[in-house]
Design a protein around this motif. Structure first.
Motif: not given
Length: 869
Positions: A250-258
């Motif tokens: 999965e996209d591991d940088l989704l938390f950066l989106h948040s």
């Protein structure tokens, strides 16, 4: 019915009777609170008598450290016993003080566990227990304290604390059920770095909605990072050196989106996400976090392009994206960032295309690293406008053409690496004048023509030119073929040319021989009154004892600048040629001290290999004999007009007869000097090739020039980390035999006193103490610091009140004329003191890194300047 109510009636009678038999001085108070306080006293050891007033002769509301409400029932609302040297444990009866709002026990030696009965205190707002010896875990039912707004448990041995406690296992999920805790330590700054925690980061972290700083670095967390969308007050995030990442699932940088909607976000600072296994792309809208000061994403598996939206982060000073799989072109937007002044590192990716001309906008940048990509085209002329560059690395690309003449303006470069490209043409002669260069790497290109034999091209160890098959000439050490003139191609060299070459060769050979012999004499301490200076590139010719005697008026006391353990420093006026003289500082070694010669050699070794704008420059040395035939050794430095920081911080120590008093340093001046020193330390530790530890950082070794720029001096105790200590006694099995004497009492790291070897962490400790001294005005050896209290503990206890305890001389009225400026001043002091506290942590591995300290202090300075403008 009557039977069931009998116990209740008996209990009421018992309470009433107890209140009536209490002494008159205690009447009117709540008996439950009084008994609970006595139970607390019974489990504590009180060597200073802080609890001596806790007796029957006074009402408990008058006991030291106890505060009651003003209502008729007089219930205990606060217990404040900080800095009382208490030991023992916290009684579980503390849970009976049901009106308690503040429990403050920091900076003691209390042990045992936090009693779970504290969870009963539903009115509790502040719980401060830091700097004790409390162990165990934080009680899960603490989340029942719904009014808790400040929780401080740092510097204990808790399972959840300020890191480096060696706890293992998964992270306690239930703790984050309390979302109202928001001020300090666990929630404002939750740091469990340097432990053995494993598993996944709990998704329940999102319940801590007031969290401002979150550090999990140097553990064994794996998997993806949960959404942080509820943490809209987050300012710092540190996830570095774990095993985070989903392996591309999965996209591991989704938390950066948040995080992109977090208007409070200031940066990843110490709190960084490098060196994991994160994959995916950097969110294109990351620039929405416009308050970013720095981003560390290096050492992951990131793909895609660098978002142009980084260009919105106008306050960013650092951008690290190295060691990933990023591709595409370098977006011009990030080259227009006005405050990008420390590092732009995009190395070891797959970036292509040309370097945008906008690179010339980075006029304040110190380090630019674009190495090991597939960049092409020519090196842009505009790069010559980056006049503050100290490190330019373009190696391992596909650059073509010649070295642009505009690079002649980059005279502050310490490292220039253009190797492994397709560059051609003549190597420009202007590079020979770059006296600050410690490494020039031009190897494996297609350079042609004659190589200069001047300046940096005289040193084959710091200048690399291998793999350029069409070069000729240069120093013999380079092994290049001789350059042939047109005439020589037709029949040989003309006689005059032969004579010149022969003469030059003899002269060079003689120069090398004399330098080698002098170096041997220096190392063996052989008398040689007229030996020349081994420091090539300096303007001062090697002075003799007679020169220095004349220049200092016979080493007159009137010219004495200071006296140290290994020698005295004098102001001198020395000739640099037949027509000009300059002021210098002459350090004359006291060779009667058995360590003086070792100190002399150490300073020579260090300062001939490193140069930086914030290090005092060694001009030359003198090694010979005086007029009585005694050994004489001296070091000659550039003269610092404004003296030492010691004189400015403690002007009362100046000669009482002096007619000139030092002006008072403002907060901004102190901050500038602190940043200067930090930058110099960062260079010594991380940028100088071989790490150098100074080992004696203190105010008297910080010298100030005419512009009040700070310079680190006195490298007599300095050490190169990879080397075995010079002249170490042979009857010891480790090279730590002399470590205990490293530094000065009060500034020396505590681990040195226990026999630990020197490390960069030791310098960071000294820097932290120096920082606290600069802003509180108190020496670490102040007589008020005794019985376990020291400058670090004192500053740590100040918290948000730090501005009330600063050195009053820096609090100029002009900078605090308005309420807004007063707030800026107070916030700045709190931030600066916090950096000093984190750098001077007693546990070496928990200290803040020097580069992070500089970043934070620079951010504080920028905020002050912007508010004033």
């Amino acid at each position: 019915m009557a039977t069931s109510t009998l116990p209740i009636l008996l209990l009421i009678l018992l309470v009433v009777s107890r209140r009536h038999i209490q002494p008159a001085t205690g009447a009117g108070g709540n008996e439950t609170d009084r008994l609970s306080l006595l139970q607390l006293k019974s489990t504590l050891v009180d060597p200073l008598g802080a609890l001596s007033s806790w007796n029957q002769s006074l009402h408990f509301c008058q006991w030291q450290g106890v505060t009651c409400n003003n209502e008729e029932e007089e219930r205990v609302t606060q217990v404040d016993l900080k800095l009382s040297q208490l030991s023992g444990s916290i009684s579980p009866h503390i849970g009976n003080l049901t009106f308690l709002t503040h429990l403050i026990l920091n900076n003691n030696s209390i042990s045992g566990e936090i009693p779970p009965e504290i969870g009963r205190l539903q009115r509790l707002e502040v719980l401060v227990l830091f700097q004790n010896s409390i162990s165990g875990s934080i009680p899960p039912n603490l989340s029942a304290c719904s009014n808790l707004t400040r929780l401080g448990v740092a510097f204990n041995s808790l399972a959840v604390s300020f890191g480096a406690n060696r706890f293992s296992g998964s992270f306690p999920l239930q703790f984050f059920n309390s979302s109202s805790i928001h001020t300090i330590s666990i929630i404002v700054h939750l740091n469990v770095a340097y432990n053995n925690f494993s598993g996944r980061i709990p998704g329940s972290i999102s319940n801590a909605t007031n969290l401002q700083a979150f550090e999990l670095g140097h553990n064994y967390f794996h998997g993806g990072v949960p959404s942080l969308s509820k943490l809209n007050k987050i300012q710092f995030l540190g996830l570095m050196n774990n095993s985070l990442g989903s392996g591309g699932v999965e996209d591991d940088l989704l938390f950066l989106h948040s995080l992109t909607n977090s208007t409070f976000l200031q940066g990843f600072m110490t709190l960084q996400v490098q060196n994991n296994s994160l994959s995916g792309s950097i969110p294109s809208n990351i620039g929405n976090s416009t308050k970013l000061l720095g981003v560390w994403l290096q050492g992951n598996q990131l793909e895609g392009e660098i978002p142009a939206s980084f260009g919105k982060c106008k306050d960013m000073t650092v951008l690290y994206l190295a060691d990933n799989n990023l591709s595409g072109e370098i977006p011009p937007e990030i080259l227009n960032l006005p405050d990008l002044s420390r590092v732009l590192d995009l190395s070891r990716n797959r970036l292509s295309g040309r370097i945008p001309e906008e690179v010339g906008s980075l006029v304040n940048l110190g380090r630019l690293d674009l190495s090991n990509n597939v960049l092409s085209g020519s090196i842009p002329l505009s790069i010559g406008r980056c006049v503050r560059l100290e490190n330019l690395n373009l190696m391992g690309n596909l650059f073509q053409g010649s070295i642009p003449s505009s690079l002649r303006t980059l005279k502050g470069l310490a490292l220039l690496d253009l190797s492994r490209n397709n560059l051609s043409g003549k190597i420009p002669d202007f590079l020979q004048d770059f006296s600050s260069l410690l490494m020039l790497n031009l190897s494996y290109n297609h350079f042609q023509g004659a190589l200069s034999m001047q300046g940096v091209f005289r040193n084959s160890t710091t200048t690399l030119i291998a793999g350029n098959k069409e070069l000729c000439g240069g120093m013999p050490e380079f092994g290049l073929p001789k350059c042939l003139t047109e005439r020589s191609k037709k029949g040989g060299l003309n006689t005059i040319v032969k004579i010149i070459i022969s003469t030059v060769s003899c002269f060079l050979g003689l120069t090398v021989l004399v330098s080698f012999l002098y170096y041997c004499l220096l190392r063996k301490n052989i008398k040689d009154p007229e030996a020349p200076s081994p420091f090539t590139g300096y303007t001062l010719l090697g002075p003799t004892y007679h020169n220095l005697l004349q220049g200092t008026d016979g080493f007159s006391p009137a010219n004495l600048l200071g006296v140290g353990s290994y020698g005295s420093v004098y102001k001198g006026l020395i000739a640099i040629d037949d027509a000009n003289k300059i002021f210098v500082a002459v350090k004359v070694l006291n060779l009667h001290h058995y360590r003086a010669f070792k100190s002399f050699v150490a300073e020579c070794e260090v300062l001939k290999n490193i140069r930086h704008k914030n290090l005092v420059k060694l001009l030359t040395v003198c090694s010979g004999i005086d007029f009585q035939g005694n050994d004489f050794k001296a070091l000659v430095y550039e003269f610092m007009v404004s003296g030492s920081l010691e004189e400015w911080l403690h002007p009362g120590l100046l000669d009482e007869q002096a007619t000139e008093r030092r002006a008072e340093l403002s907060l901004l001046q102190r901050l500038n000097i602190a940043i200067d020193v930090g930058i110099a330390l960062d260079y010594l530790h991380n940028e100088s090739g071989v790490p150098v530890v100074h080992c004696d950082l203190k105010p008297s070794n910080i010298l100030l020039d005419v512009n009040m720029v700070g310079h680190i001096g006195d490298f007599g105790l300095a050490k190169f980390l990879p080397q075995v200590e010079l002249n170490a006694p042979t009857n010891h099995t480790t090279n730590s035999s002399s470590i205990a004497v490293r530094g000065t009492v009060g500034y020396s790291a505590p681990e040195y006193g226990m026999g630990s070897e020197v490390s960069t962490n030791g310098d960071v400790y000294s820097y932290g103490i120096l920082l606290l001294e600069m802003f509180t005005g108190r020496r670490p050896t102040d007589e008020t610091f005794r019985d376990g209290l020291n400058l670090h503990n004192f500053a740590a206890a100040l918290g948000d009140n730090a501005a009330d305890y600063i050195d009053p001389r820096q609090d100029d009225n002009s900078s605090r004329s308005r309420t807004n400026e007063k707030q800026v001043f107070a916030e700045a002091v709190v931030s600066i003191v916090q950096v000093g506290v984190e750098c001077s942590n007693e546990i070496a591995r928990e200290r803040m890194g020097i580069s992070d300290a500089v970043t934070k202090l620079t951010a504080v300075r920028d905020k002050i300047v912007k508010r004033r403008n």
